[in-house]
Design a protein around this motif. Structure first.
Motif, PDB file in Angstrom:
ATOM      1  N   UNK A   1      74.912  54.227  72.915  1.00 14.24           N
ATOM      2  CA  UNK A   1      74.413  52.962  72.383  1.00 14.24           C
ATOM      3  C   UNK A   1      75.296  52.503  71.216  1.00 14.24           C
ATOM      4  N   UNK A   2      75.600  51.190  71.207  1.00 15.50           N
ATOM      5  CA  UNK A   2      76.453  50.628  70.170  1.00 15.50           C
ATOM      6  C   UNK A   2      75.892  49.252  69.803  1.00 15.50           C
ATOM      7  N   UNK A   3      75.617  49.041  68.522  1.00 18.66           N
ATOM      8  CA  UNK A   3      75.004  47.785  68.068  1.00 18.66           C
ATOM      9  C   UNK A   3      76.048  46.687  67.934  1.00 18.66           C
ATOM     10  N   UNK A   4      75.709  45.503  68.431  1.00 20.39           N
ATOM     11  CA  UNK A   4      76.570  44.326  68.312  1.00 20.39           C
ATOM     12  C   UNK A   4      75.702  43.120  67.967  1.00 20.39           C
ATOM     13  N   UNK A   5      76.338  42.079  67.517  1.00 14.49           N
ATOM     14  CA  UNK A   5      75.604  40.848  67.254  1.00 14.49           C
ATOM     15  C   UNK A   5      75.255  40.164  68.578  1.00 14.49           C
ATOM     16  N   UNK A   6      74.284  39.276  68.493  1.00 10.01           N
ATOM     17  CA  UNK A   6      73.863  38.559  69.699  1.00 10.01           C
ATOM     18  C   UNK A   6      75.018  37.735  70.272  1.00 10.01           C
ATOM     19  N   UNK A   7      75.805  37.101  69.405  1.00  8.06           N
ATOM     20  CA  UNK A   7      76.881  36.254  69.903  1.00  8.06           C
ATOM     21  C   UNK A   7      77.942  37.069  70.638  1.00  8.06           C
ATOM     22  N   UNK A   8      78.239  38.263  70.137  1.00  6.29           N
ATOM     23  CA  UNK A   8      79.213  39.103  70.835  1.00  6.29           C
ATOM     24  C   UNK A   8      78.642  39.587  72.165  1.00  6.29           C
ATOM     25  N   UNK A   9      77.365  39.942  72.175  1.00  9.49           N
ATOM     26  CA  UNK A   9      76.756  40.387  73.438  1.00  9.49           C
ATOM     27  C   UNK A   9      76.813  39.271  74.476  1.00  9.49           C
ATOM     28  N   UNK A  10      76.553  38.030  74.056  1.00  8.32           N
ATOM     29  CA  UNK A  10      76.632  36.890  74.970  1.00  8.32           C
ATOM     30  C   UNK A  10      78.063  36.676  75.452  1.00  8.32           C
TER      31      UNK A  10
END
Length: 640
Positions: free
Chosen positions: A71-80
């Motif tokens: 698991x790796x946390x990213x911002x919503x914009x990067x995930x999109x």
């Protein structure tokens, strides 16, 4: 940046110019984003690079991807963005460089090293992919339609060659796309991010612009926008025909397809135009000065305020000494490094004459990630806060309002000279200049135009009284000083002798009569006679000049009778000086003897308060007729 989950980075080798690359594993659209990291040498790697907006810290958005199975946390914009760029199953993906994932943001040493390579990363990528964000109805229509508009712009079709049906269809396309383009600055944060300047400008091939599921080449987007701008701005009278010289082939924007407007010059520019201009200039010139880049990017934003400088380093011309990115430094030190670079290029004082200065003891942007053992001092008075370089953010006015008409300089023969050196403490600026006089009276300009007009008669009396004072100068130069201080009337001083419609042209003689008309007013009426070009209900052009300056200036007099305007922070006891180089004088404040910055009685220690306009000497009179004739000595100032 907070990294979530159990993922652990393996080290990279700076000696081998290693970078990490992200591969998005092709999957069905409903599946969780899964990626893998690999390492390669920047010298040999083949990859694309993503230009996007982080959209906040990952801890603020609990979006996660799988990175090498963890698991790796990213911002919503990067995930999109990753979801939008993911290929379907069975496809062959291409590695992608993404700063938030490919750099270990917790490792400051690695972060410093990789940020130093970012210019090379974006200039080496096969393609830079610009992610504007999720789609909406305007973006889908615009990106579908813009290739048609771009082709029309290339053909430059004559209006007479279009039949009525074609013309109606074209106007409909303009209207459907116009809302998308005009909404870009507010609705698409990508345009306001400082890092995108280098990501766009350094791309070796035509960048790909992606919004939702639609995509278009950057050059096509720009040509489409220029076709719309040509149509809309011509109707708004923000365009004019070009001369033959202006329409020569040599004026075309770039070899990437960013077309100019043919025989029409557009007089209004939006952020999209400025970004394309920067890209064309970087490809043509190979870089710019840090001073110019900081001015160009003054409206750009960064999550880390130090990136207001670091994000520009790859765009600085190779011949200029550059700042080295170091995220162990507090913001005040980084901004002082930038100013030291600008002074070493000989542009420091001119730069300071046109920016928003911080004021005495102004707090530098706070860096929460720095350990508490690292002191975060306030900004020196001569170091701007580069995060507050627009009128709505600054605490005091820009020095530009005090600049005289174009071609005139208070520095006279010393205009443009190299002056200023940052000392080893990185908080003291040593400069040379002339002492004009000490301020003995400051009158704030009323913030309401009618109130200021009521204030004019008393200001006229104050200035007239000051000009009658005896000059506290050596008797050999007192007659010249008397001549200087009495030759420029108050009406010119109040507007820095500049015309309303231009920041460069001198105020016309007609302004004197408009000023006299205002002096006759008794009560709330900021109007002039119709023979001065105004109606009974409209302010005169001169009154509009005054209105523009009300929140930006105070009027001052000095002990020997000089008069002028200064920043509102100035006060009695401040010293007005000419620092050789820039077109305006400055107001300095002596550092109190018990202040910690004062290192000894022999040093002339001062704070920089701001720019000023001093009547009678803005054409270099004191420098040319006193200093250059050895009638006046210079002074070394130490600004803190």
């Amino acid at each position: 940046m907070s990294i979530g989950g159990s993922f652990q980075y393996s080290p990279i080798d700076p000696a081998e110019r290693e970078i990490r690359l992200l591969t998005i594993i092709p999957q069905d659209s409903h599946e969780k984003i899964s990626c893998r990291l690999s390492k390669t040498s920047l010298t040999y790697g083949i990859f694309d690079a993503l230009s996007y907006v982080w959209g906040g810290e990952p801890s603020s958005f609990p979006n996660t991807i799988l990175l090498d199975g963890a698991e790796f946390s990213v911002t919503r914009n990067l995930e999109l963005a990753l979801r939008g760029l993911r290929l379907p199953k069975g496809s062959t993906p291409k590695p992608l460089w993404v700063d938030a994932v490919c750099i270990n943001q917790k490792d400051i040493i690695e972060r410093n090293q990789q940020v130093g390579l970012m210019g090379e990363i974006y200039s080496s990528a096969d393609r830079v992919i610009i992610w504007l964000g999720e789609a909406d109805k305007d973006s889908d229509v615009a990106l579908d339609t813009v290739p048609l508009l771009a082709n029309e712009g290339l053909r430059h079709k004559d209006e007479n060659d279009r039949n009525e049906a074609d013309r109606k269809q074209q106007i409909d396309r303009y209207q459907r796309c116009g809302s998308f383009f005009f909404g870009l600055p507010d609705q698409r944060p990508w345009l306001s991010r400082v890092w995108i300047l280098q990501e766009l400008a350094l791309a070796k091939n035509d960048p790909l612009v992606v919004c939702g599921t639609k995509m278009v080449l950057w050059s096509t987007l720009i040509r489409g926008w220029k076709a719309i701008a040509r149509e809309i701005f011509t109707g708004m009278q923000f365009a004019r025909p070009k001369t033959q010289k202006e329409t020569s082939p040599e004026t075309y924007a770039s070899d990437l397809g960013s077309e100019d407007e043919g025989d029409v010059e557009i007089l209004a520019a939006v952020k999209l135009d400025l970004l394309d201009d920067l890209r064309c200039e970087m490809r043509k010139e190979g870089g710019g000065t840090l001073r110019r880049l900081l001015l160009f990017s003054r409206t750009s934003q960064a999550t880390d305020p130090r990136d207001r400088v670091y994000a520009l380093l790859s765009l600085v011309k190779p011949s200029e000494t550059v700042v080295v990115a170091d995220y162990r430094k507090p913001c005040a030190a980084v901004y002082a490094d930038a100013m030291s670079n600008i002074f070493s290029a000989g542009e420091g004082l001119y730069f300071l004459s046109g920016v928003f200065l911080p004021g005495i003891g102004s707090k530098a942007p706070y860096i929460p990630s720095l350990p508490p053992t690292i002191e975060q001092p306030p900004l020196p008075s001569w170091v701007p806060d580069f995060c507050r370089q627009t009128g709505e953010l600054a605490d005091q006015p820009s020095g530009i309002t005090f600049h005289p008409p174009d071609g005139i300089s208070a520095s006279g023969a010393g205009s443009g000279c190299m002056n200023g050196k940052v000392l080893d403490d990185n908080r003291t600026l040593q400069v040379e200049g002339l002492v004009i006089d000490t301020i003995d009276h400051v009158v704030p300009m009323a913030q309401d135009l009618d109130q200021f007009i009521s204030q004019l008669p008393s200001l006229e009396a104050t200035v007239a009284d000051a000009k009658e004072r005896l000059e506290l100068f050596d008797t050999s130069i007192a007659p010249l000083v008397r001549q200087f201080k009495t030759k420029e009337p108050l009406w010119k001083i109040l507007v820095s002798n500049k015309r309303l419609s231009s920041g460069y042209d001198a105020a016309p003689a007609a302004y004197e009569n408009m000023h006299l008309e205002l002096l006759k007013q008794d009560g709330p009426s900021a109007t002039s006679k119709t023979d001065q070009g105004a109606t009974d209900t409209e302010p005169s052009e001169y009154a509009m000049c005054l209105k523009r300056e009300l929140n930006a200036k105070s009027v001052f007099t000095t002990t020997s009778g000089f008069c002028g305007t200064c920043v509102p922070d100035a006060r009695e006891g401040d010293v007005v000086v000419i620092l050789f180089g820039p077109p305006v004088p400055f107001v300095l404040r002596p550092v109190p003897q018990d202040a910690g910055e004062n290192t000894g009685p022999r040093r002339s220690n001062h704070y920089l308060i701001g720019a000023a306009y001093v009547g009678g000497i803005m054409n270099g009179e004191m420098v040319d007729e006193l200093y250059c004739e050895d009638l006046m000595d210079s002074t070394t100032f130490f600004l803190q």
